[in-house]
Structures are given as C-alpha cells and as structure tokens.
Design an enzyme around this catalytic site. Structure first.
Site, PDB file in Angstrom:
ATOM      1  N   CYS A  75       1.039  -0.982   0.205  1.00 24.13           N
ATOM      2  CA  CYS A  75      -0.368   0.083   0.229  1.00 24.13           C
ATOM      3  C   CYS A  75       1.250   0.895  -0.313  1.00 24.13           C
ATOM      4  CB  CYS A  75      -0.739  -0.226   1.056  1.00 24.13           C
ATOM      5  SG  CYS A  75      -1.421   1.664   1.257  1.00 24.13           S
ATOM      6  N   GLU A  76       0.951   1.973  -0.812  1.00 28.28           N
ATOM      7  CA  GLU A  76       2.266   3.694  -1.054  1.00 28.28           C
ATOM      8  C   GLU A  76       1.022   4.713  -0.244  1.00 28.28           C
ATOM      9  OE1 GLU A  76      -0.708   6.204  -4.259  1.00 28.28           O
ATOM     10  OE2 GLU A  76       0.192   4.715  -5.004  1.00 28.28           O
ATOM     11  N   HIS A  77       0.182   4.400   0.967  1.00 30.86           N
ATOM     12  CA  HIS A  77      -0.212   4.869   2.337  1.00 30.86           C
ATOM     13  C   HIS A  77       0.000   4.237   3.021  1.00 30.86           C
ATOM     14  CE1 HIS A  77      -4.117   5.685  -0.151  1.00 30.86           C
ATOM     15  NE2 HIS A  77      -3.321   6.689  -0.220  1.00 30.86           N
ATOM     16  N   HIS A  78       0.713   3.347   3.465  1.00 31.31           N
ATOM     17  CA  HIS A  78       1.470   3.292   4.604  1.00 31.31           C
ATOM     18  C   HIS A  78       2.554   2.760   4.893  1.00 31.31           C
ATOM     19  CE1 HIS A  78      -2.999   3.810   5.280  1.00 31.31           C
ATOM     20  NE2 HIS A  78      -2.624   4.611   6.455  1.00 31.31           N
ATOM     21  N   GLN A 116      -5.120  -0.474  -4.816  1.00 31.05           N
ATOM     22  CA  GLN A 116      -5.523  -1.193  -5.338  1.00 31.05           C
ATOM     23  C   GLN A 116      -6.280  -1.292  -6.280  1.00 31.05           C
ATOM     24  OE1 GLN A 116      -7.735  -4.790  -2.686  1.00 31.05           O
ATOM     25  NE2 GLN A 116      -8.922  -5.046  -4.635  1.00 31.05           N
ATOM     26  N   HIS A 144      -5.967  -6.011   3.424  1.00 33.68           N
ATOM     27  CA  HIS A 144      -4.996  -5.090   2.877  1.00 33.68           C
ATOM     28  C   HIS A 144      -4.268  -4.954   5.027  1.00 33.68           C
ATOM     29  CE1 HIS A 144      -5.975  -3.076  -0.221  1.00 33.68           C
ATOM     30  NE2 HIS A 144      -7.025  -3.930  -0.768  1.00 33.68           N
ATOM     31  N   CYS A 146      -2.825  -3.195   6.486  1.00 36.43           N
ATOM     32  CA  CYS A 146      -3.347  -1.609   6.756  1.00 36.43           C
ATOM     33  C   CYS A 146      -4.830  -1.348   7.609  1.00 36.43           C
ATOM     34  CB  CYS A 146      -3.104  -0.153   5.469  1.00 36.43           C
ATOM     35  SG  CYS A 146      -3.918  -0.404   4.166  1.00 36.43           S
TER      36      CYS A 146
END
Length: 186
Positions: A75-78, A116, A144, A146
């Site tokens: 995940c590019e956020h976490h 995703q 996920h 995250c």
C-alpha cells in the site's frame, strides 16, 4: 543492494527507539533494504520486457481467463502489504498472449507501491495495449494489512475492485459470463 537504503532502515530503527547495534538487529537494515528492493522490483520492469514477443496468432475469439493469480503488493499510503488474487480475462482479436505473461503483468504492477484501484486499471490497460483485445476484464480481491493490523483492525475484510474494458463494459452478457466463470456472480 543500496547502501543508502540500508542506512535509512538503520535510522528508522533508531527512530523507533531500538539499538541497531544489538545482536538481533545487526544485519536488519541490510536485510530490510534487500527485501524492499525485491518487493518493489516492478519499477525495474517494463511491459515490453515482460511480454517479450509472446503474442501468438490465433483465430480464437472466445474469452480467455486466467483466474486466481496470487498477488502481493505494498500500500502506497502505509507501506504495508496487501495480499490477494487477480482474475484477468480478454477476448482475442487474432492474437493470444502467452499464459505466463498474464501473471507476469500482474506481478510487474503489484511489485510497485500501489493502491488496489490503480493496480486493477494498470493490469487491464496493459493487457489491452498488448493484445488489442475486443475486451479486457480484471477483478482483484485482496486483504489489506493497513486495515487489518492498524486503524479499524478488521480481520475479515476483503476489498474487491474491477475494471471492464470494451466488450466487458458494453455487454451485460459478456460481463456476466466472466463473473460467473470466476465464481463472483451467483
């Protein structure tokens, strides 16, 4: 292996309050850097390399499906993993793609920092551009970390995303057949 990346992992350990000189952590920065480079090796790949000319003449114009392709992404956020499977279908127009190439396309895009929704579209667009298919469909189902390990901590949640191009978007019957064949339309 990237020495600057290894040094940055060392700094992360220090930032977390750990002692990177203790026995169990001595080689952790190097191992973490090597693991991250592997998990993100999709950046070093191109669609042309992956396909490598594996398009074959065929008069088949019926749906081709590769289902249950396992995928692992971050995940590019976490920077936490999401893990799942992809189902990819296309309707050939004179050429078919080598079977393993579909899975390799999934891997190439999954091995990049992602969300995703974008991953699903990137796979569909890539298959479309390579095959010039009458239609392409991609469904991804993933868990996920995250959402499971932090935040709302929902252990059984699964995210589904889909992209339908060409005949799969335009024809209810084509879309329905695909979803039924992958077991998603009862």
């Amino acid at each position: 292996m990237s020495e600057p990346l290894s040094q940055q992992y060392r700094e992360i350990l220090v930032g977390l309050g750990e002692n990177p000189e203790r026995e169990g952590l001595l080689d952790t920065p190097k191992r973490a850097a090597k693991a991250m480079q592997y998990l993100c090796h999709g950046y070093q790949q191109s669609l042309e390399e992956i396909v490598n000319g594996a398009l074959f003449e065929s008069d088949n114009d019926e749906m081709v499906i590769v289902k249950d392709i396992e995928l692992y992404s971050l995940c590019e956020h976490h920077l936490l993993p999401f893990i799942g499977k992809a189902h990819v279908a296309y309707i050939p127009t004179g050429k078919v793609l080598g079977l393993s190439k579909v899975a390799r396309i999934v891997d190439m895009f999954a091995r990049r920092l992602q969300i995703q929704e974008n991953l699903t579209k990137q796979i569909a667009d890539a298959v479309q551009s390579v095959t010039n298919a009458a239609g392409v469909a991609v469904v991804i189902e993933a868990k996920h970390m995250c959402m499971m390990m932090r935040g709302v901590e929902k252990q059984n949640s699964v995210m589904s995303s889909s992209v339908m191009l060409g005949a799969f978007r335009e024809s209810y019957n084509t879309r329905h057949e695909f979803l039924q064949l992958i077991g998603r339309n009862n």
